[in-house]
Design a protein around this motif. Structure first.
Motif, PDB file in Angstrom:
ATOM      1  N   ALA A   1       0.799  -1.229   0.000  1.00  0.00           N
ATOM      2  CA  ALA A   1       0.000   0.000   0.000  1.00  0.00           C
ATOM      3  C   ALA A   1       0.829   1.275   0.000  1.00  0.00           C
ATOM      4  CB  ALA A   1      -0.941   0.010   1.201  1.00  0.00           C
ATOM      5  N   ASP A   2       0.520   2.170  -0.923  1.00  0.00           N
ATOM      6  CA  ASP A   2       0.966   3.558  -0.830  1.00  0.00           C
ATOM      7  C   ASP A   2      -0.032   4.370  -0.010  1.00  0.00           C
ATOM      8  OD1 ASP A   2       3.230   3.296  -2.696  1.00  0.00           O
ATOM      9  OD2 ASP A   2       1.670   2.982  -4.198  1.00  0.00           O
ATOM     10  N   LYS A   3      -1.258   3.874   0.010  1.00  0.00           N
ATOM     11  CA  LYS A   3      -2.337   4.560   0.722  1.00  0.00           C
ATOM     12  C   LYS A   3      -3.249   3.510   1.347  1.00  0.00           C
ATOM     13  CE  LYS A   3      -4.167   8.147  -1.268  1.00  0.00           C
ATOM     14  NZ  LYS A   3      -4.887   8.931  -2.316  1.00  0.00           N
ATOM     15  N   LYS A   4      -3.488   3.615   2.657  1.00  0.00           N
ATOM     16  CA  LYS A   4      -4.397   2.704   3.356  1.00  0.00           C
ATOM     17  C   LYS A   4      -5.667   3.465   3.731  1.00  0.00           C
ATOM     18  CE  LYS A   4      -1.204   1.364   6.328  1.00  0.00           C
ATOM     19  NZ  LYS A   4      -0.551   0.675   7.460  1.00  0.00           N
ATOM     20  N   ILE A   5      -6.799   2.970   3.226  1.00  0.00           N
ATOM     21  CA  ILE A   5      -8.091   3.614   3.442  1.00  0.00           C
ATOM     22  C   ILE A   5      -8.937   2.691   4.313  1.00  0.00           C
ATOM     23  CG2 ILE A   5     -10.160   4.545   2.321  1.00  0.00           C
ATOM     24  CD1 ILE A   5      -8.353   4.733  -0.265  1.00  0.00           C
ATOM     25  N   THR A   6      -9.236   3.123   5.517  1.00  0.00           N
ATOM     26  CA  THR A   6     -10.018   2.304   6.439  1.00  0.00           C
ATOM     27  C   THR A   6     -11.485   2.697   6.362  1.00  0.00           C
ATOM     28  OG1 THR A   6      -8.121   2.102   7.929  1.00  0.00           O
ATOM     29  CG2 THR A   6     -10.276   1.533   8.826  1.00  0.00           C
TER      30      THR A   6
END
Length: 219
Positions: free
Chosen positions: A202-207
């Motif tokens: 992941a470059d970006k983790k969206i929860t």
């Protein structure tokens, strides 16, 4: 490359998505995390057109998507790798990969075969083009599914639980493939419960929590 703006989705009286907004750039891998039932898979299904959303809009490769008819604008620009692979059991690996380019998008057969061979080399399966799905391991079927989804050179590639039931060695191969695709400029969106896998790619983790974006964490 992919922008999700205020997406809402209800199933009868159950509001599953309550105004989802985020973006994924070219060459970026974003991972959707959250508990079962949080809305992750519904987000992905709305993005790839398997579900219609009630409010909001998508912007994919500069095209605004607000209605189901708008999805025609981006045919071939979104690829999807399903959790259960969904390979055609009566077709060889090669036939699976070229089915959509040749028979749906009417592209040149020989050119499509050449592209398929490039993709099979990328996923380390260049010696399996005449095999049928039942002759392959789960990890090999996963990699064929990735190659098939890349055959149209989509701008956005979605993965639904790509590491479920895979052994650690095969998971690492999937990580390598995703990193190769990212370098090619694709925007990649992944739904997963595998936190260790998410950390690797992941470059970006969206929860996602209860139909909302709870947090967005960028490296």
């Amino acid at each position: 490359m992919l922008e999700v703006k205020g997406i809402k989705k209800s199933f009868k009286n159950n509001e599953v998505l309550k105004g989802i907004s985020f973006s994924v750039e070219s060459g970026e891998t974003a991972v959707l995390l959250g508990k079962s039932g949080a809305g992750k898979t519904t987000i992905m299904r709305c993005i790839n057109g398997l579900e219609t959303f009630d409010e909001g809009e998508l912007i994919i490769d500069g095209q605004e998507i607000k209605t189901p008819s708008d999805m025609k604008k981006i045919r071939g620009k979104i690829g999807m790798v399903f959790q259960n692979f969904n390979l055609f059991p009566h077709m060889t690996v090669m036939e699976n990969i070229i089915e959509s380019p040749v028979n749906v998008f009417k592209r040149d057969r020989e050119e499509s075969i050449g592209k398929a061979r490039e993709l099979l080399k990328m996923v380390d399966l260049e010696d399996k083009e005449d095999f049928y799905p039942f002759q392959l391991s789960g990890g090999q079927q996963q990699r064929v599914a990735i190659a098939r989804s890349c055959a149209l050179m989509p701008r956005v590639l979605c993965f639904d639980e790509p590491t479920s039931a895979l052994d650690p060695e095969t998971v690492n191969k999937v990580v390598d493939i995703i990193n190769k695709l990212k370098k090619s400029g694709m925007a990649i969106l992944i739904v997963t419960h595998d936190v260790m896998f998410a950390e690797k790619v992941a470059d970006k983790k969206i929860t996602v929590k209860d139909g909302y974006i709870d947090s967005i964490e960028e490296k």
